[in-house]
Structures are given as C-alpha cells and as structure tokens.
Scaffold this active site. Structure first.
Site, PDB file in Angstrom:
ATOM      1  N   HIS A 188      -2.960  -0.866   5.997  1.00  0.00           N
ATOM      2  CA  HIS A 188      -2.472  -2.234   6.189  1.00  0.00           C
ATOM      3  C   HIS A 188      -3.375  -2.972   7.178  1.00  0.00           C
ATOM      4  O   HIS A 188      -3.815  -4.097   6.928  1.00  0.00           O
ATOM      5  CB  HIS A 188      -1.040  -2.220   6.692  1.00  0.00           C
ATOM      6  CG  HIS A 188      -0.503  -3.574   7.034  1.00  0.00           C
ATOM      7  ND1 HIS A 188      -0.280  -4.551   6.084  1.00  0.00           N
ATOM      8  CD2 HIS A 188      -0.165  -4.126   8.223  1.00  0.00           C
ATOM      9  CE1 HIS A 188       0.174  -5.638   6.666  1.00  0.00           C
ATOM     10  NE2 HIS A 188       0.243  -5.415   7.971  1.00  0.00           N
ATOM     11  N   ARG A 193      -3.872  -2.710  -2.379  1.00  0.00           N
ATOM     12  CA  ARG A 193      -4.477  -2.634  -1.044  1.00  0.00           C
ATOM     13  C   ARG A 193      -5.170  -1.281  -0.908  1.00  0.00           C
ATOM     14  O   ARG A 193      -4.535  -0.262  -0.665  1.00  0.00           O
ATOM     15  CB  ARG A 193      -3.382  -2.798   0.023  1.00  0.00           C
ATOM     16  CG  ARG A 193      -3.910  -3.102   1.417  1.00  0.00           C
ATOM     17  CD  ARG A 193      -2.789  -2.948   2.442  1.00  0.00           C
ATOM     18  NE  ARG A 193      -2.510  -1.556   2.713  1.00  0.00           N
ATOM     19  CZ  ARG A 193      -1.293  -1.075   3.035  1.00  0.00           C
ATOM     20  NH1 ARG A 193      -0.263  -1.868   3.077  1.00  0.00           N
ATOM     21  NH2 ARG A 193      -1.137   0.207   3.281  1.00  0.00           N
ATOM     22  N   TYR A 207       2.437   7.383   4.147  1.00  0.00           N
ATOM     23  CA  TYR A 207       3.475   6.890   3.242  1.00  0.00           C
ATOM     24  C   TYR A 207       3.025   6.703   1.788  1.00  0.00           C
ATOM     25  O   TYR A 207       3.839   6.346   0.942  1.00  0.00           O
ATOM     26  CB  TYR A 207       4.058   5.570   3.760  1.00  0.00           C
ATOM     27  CG  TYR A 207       3.048   4.482   4.073  1.00  0.00           C
ATOM     28  CD1 TYR A 207       2.511   3.693   3.061  1.00  0.00           C
ATOM     29  CD2 TYR A 207       2.638   4.242   5.379  1.00  0.00           C
ATOM     30  CE1 TYR A 207       1.595   2.704   3.333  1.00  0.00           C
ATOM     31  CE2 TYR A 207       1.715   3.242   5.675  1.00  0.00           C
ATOM     32  CZ  TYR A 207       1.199   2.475   4.647  1.00  0.00           C
ATOM     33  OH  TYR A 207       0.283   1.494   4.921  1.00  0.00           O
TER      34      TYR A 207
END
Length: 354
Positions: free
Chosen positions: A260, A256, A269
């Site tokens: 998100h 990805r 993160y």
C-alpha cells in the site's frame, strides 16, 4: 408488481493481457505515434516509482505510495485532460501530475516533506495531493459547481481508489454531482485492495461503477490495465462534462502490484500466488507487446527509452538531494495567505528574530 427501471454496466477493453486487439481501436489509438507517446510516459512513471522507493528505503524521503501497476490508469487519465481542467488526486496519481507539468524534482520534494514540492510547475488550478480518503470528492463537486456557474467549458477530474467509494464523502459527492449535472468525472482506480481490506469485503456491489446509478450518473467499467480503454472512457466522459451533459463515474479494474505504501507489508494479508497472477496483467508489457507486433517498437528503442528515463529520474533525484532544506519559516509561510498576528510572533521566535 411492475418493473419501473432497469440498469446495466458496460465493460470496455481494447487490448487483452497479451497485447492483442480484441475490439476495433478508437481513432486516437489507430495512430501508433499516440500509443508510443503513452508508452513513453508509462515507462517514465515506473522509473520514477522505482527511484522513489529506493530513496525511501535509504531514508532520503518519507513514506511513499507506489503507483506500480497503475501506469495505464495514470496515462489514460492524464492524456485525456486539457490544461484548464482541474485535477483532484490521491497519493497514487503522480503519473498524471507528471503529464500535467509537475516536475520529477517537485514530486521528490513533496515526498521528502518539503512543501515547495506542492508549489509546482503544473496547472495552478489543480488541487494538492489528498491523503485523507475521499475528502477530495466533495472538493471536486465544489470546483465543478463553480465551472458550471461560470458557464466554462472545462471539467473537474477526481481520481479515487476503490476504498474511497465506501466513504460517505464519496456518496455525498456523487449525489450532488448527479442532482446538479456537474462537469465532473470520477475516475476510480479499483486495485482490489484498500490497504489490507480486499475488494470482496469492502462492498457487496457487483461493481463499483454501479454505485453511480443511484446518483443518476453515467457509469461504466473498463480494463484499467489497458491504457486505450482508460483513455477512450475518459475522452467520452470529459466530452459529456464539457458539453454540459453531466458527470460520469469510470471504474478502472487494475491491481496494486506494490505494498500500500512503503510503511506497509502486503505479504501479511495477500498471497504470493495472487500477486504473481496480477503481474501477468502488467499494463506496460501489454502495450509494448502490441506496439512491437505493430512494428512501432523494438529492442533498440526500448533500450534507448530506459536509458533516457533512468538518466532523467536520476538527475531529478540528485537535484532534489542538492536542494537546501527549508527553514522553519515554511510551516508558517504555507499555512495562511496572511499570517495572523499571533503566529507572526511565533514565526519570528522560530527564526530567532525576536
């Protein structure tokens, strides 16, 4: 003590990150025209994705889930399906929807909160985008069961993310699909992150593909940034499904490249070094390198394609922005096939008809 069963997970790749063929190409990929067609779709997906993010950042659509880095997965899945197959998707397979006839304007309408975007030009049997994780896996089993009961030579394709394979819905779905030998393909896009949870913390399994073994389902892992590998695996899985052999689970390894969603900040993160390494696996760059080396692509064609895609996306975005907003009746009209009497009164009140 004796061994009663042995299992293995096969891995498939045809193009390496530099666009070099590392295995004999399947039949469809030996025709450069087929690969050019897939490449054109992938470039359009990226142009659409960039515009959708721009619209969200300027407050013109709502939260958007980017498909950046997933173009090969989308193109491989979408190109293998027949029109009368049924597609069940998450929020990151807009590319498959485009290939199945959903228009760019309809996708913008959907992300803009307008339910008219879900009443699309795509196949009427396809399910709407599923936001809740893995719920649609059980729906795919239901659709596939109906196909088998009717003796239809078609299949249900259920696209999921890696996080979905940790949900109970997923395990129940693959168990039923295996037990009943249903015509369904579970296409898992393993992009290494379930929002902020890395793959290593989601499951102790060596692969996600092997989760299908306990359900008695054929399974394999492919390079999800190699559109040829994804398409070939889908062709084989759909052939099995349509011929009555049973279900398949495909784990496509990808990454990805975006947050998100536009409501997320992935820098909190994951490291920039990890992201930089992932960009080296860009599926579009990989296929372009192969096509260029094969003499099937060049800078002039690339420039023309980029111009065409950007103009097409811009026109669709403007058509979306020019669409008059829906009336409050929409919240009632898209809720029931026949509106209950109590809600008929509420609808009339909302429209000032009382």
């Amino acid at each position: 003590m004796s061994v009663v069963a042995r299992f293995e997970i096969r891995y498939s790749q045809f193009l390496d990150p530099q666009g070099h063929a590392v295995a004999p190409l399947p039949g469809f990929a030996r025709d450069a025209g087929n690969l050019v067609g897939l490449y054109r779709w992938m470039v359009l997906m990226r142009a659409y994705d960039a515009k959708a993010i721009a619209l969200q950042r300027t407050g013109q659509i709502g939260t958007f889930a980017s498909l950046l880095g997933h173009e090969a997965f989308n193109a491989g899945v979408g190109s293998a399906m027949m029109k009368d197959d049924v597609f069940l998707m998450t929020y990151r397979e807009n590319g498959v929807q485009l290939m199945r006839g959903v228009t760019l304007k309809e996708l913008f309408l959907y992300w803009g909160g307008d339910e008219r975007g879900s009443d699309s030009a795509g196949p009427r049997g396809d399910f709407p985008i599923c936001i809740t994780i893995a719920d649609h896996a059980t729906h795919a089993v239901g659709a596939a069961y109906a196909m088998k009961h009717r003796r239809e030579r078609r299949a249900a394709v259920c696209a999921l993310g890696d996080g979905a394979t940790s949900k109970g819905d997923f395990y129940e779905a693959i168990n039923a699909a295996g037990a009943w030998k249903l015509p369904v393909v579970f296409a898992v896009s393993n992009n290494q992150w379930a929002i902020s949870v890395p793959r290593a913390k989601q499951s102790a399994a060596q692969t996600l593909a092997q989760k299908a073994i306990a359900a008695g389902i054929e399974c394999l892992q492919v390079d999800g940034n190699d559109v040829i590998a994804v398409r070939q695996a889908m062709d084989e899985a759909l052939g099995r499904a349509r011929s009555g052999v049973g279900p398949t689970l495909i784990e496509a390894l990808t990454y990805r490249l975006s947050d998100h969603t536009t409501a997320d900040d992935a820098t909190r993160y994951r490291s920039p070094d990890e992201l930089a390494e992932a960009w080296k696996l860009d599926p579009i760059v990989r296929l372009r390198a192969y096509l260029t080396a094969a003499g099937a692509w060049d800078k002039a064609r690339e420039d023309t394609l980029l111009k065409e895609c950007n103009e097409r996306v811009q026109a669709a975005a403007q058509a979306y922005l020019d669409t008059p907003p829906p009336t409050p009746a929409q919240m009632f009209d898209h809720l029931y096939a026949q509106l209950p009497a109590a809600l008929q009164k509420q609808r009339a009140a909302a429209l000032g008809e009382e």
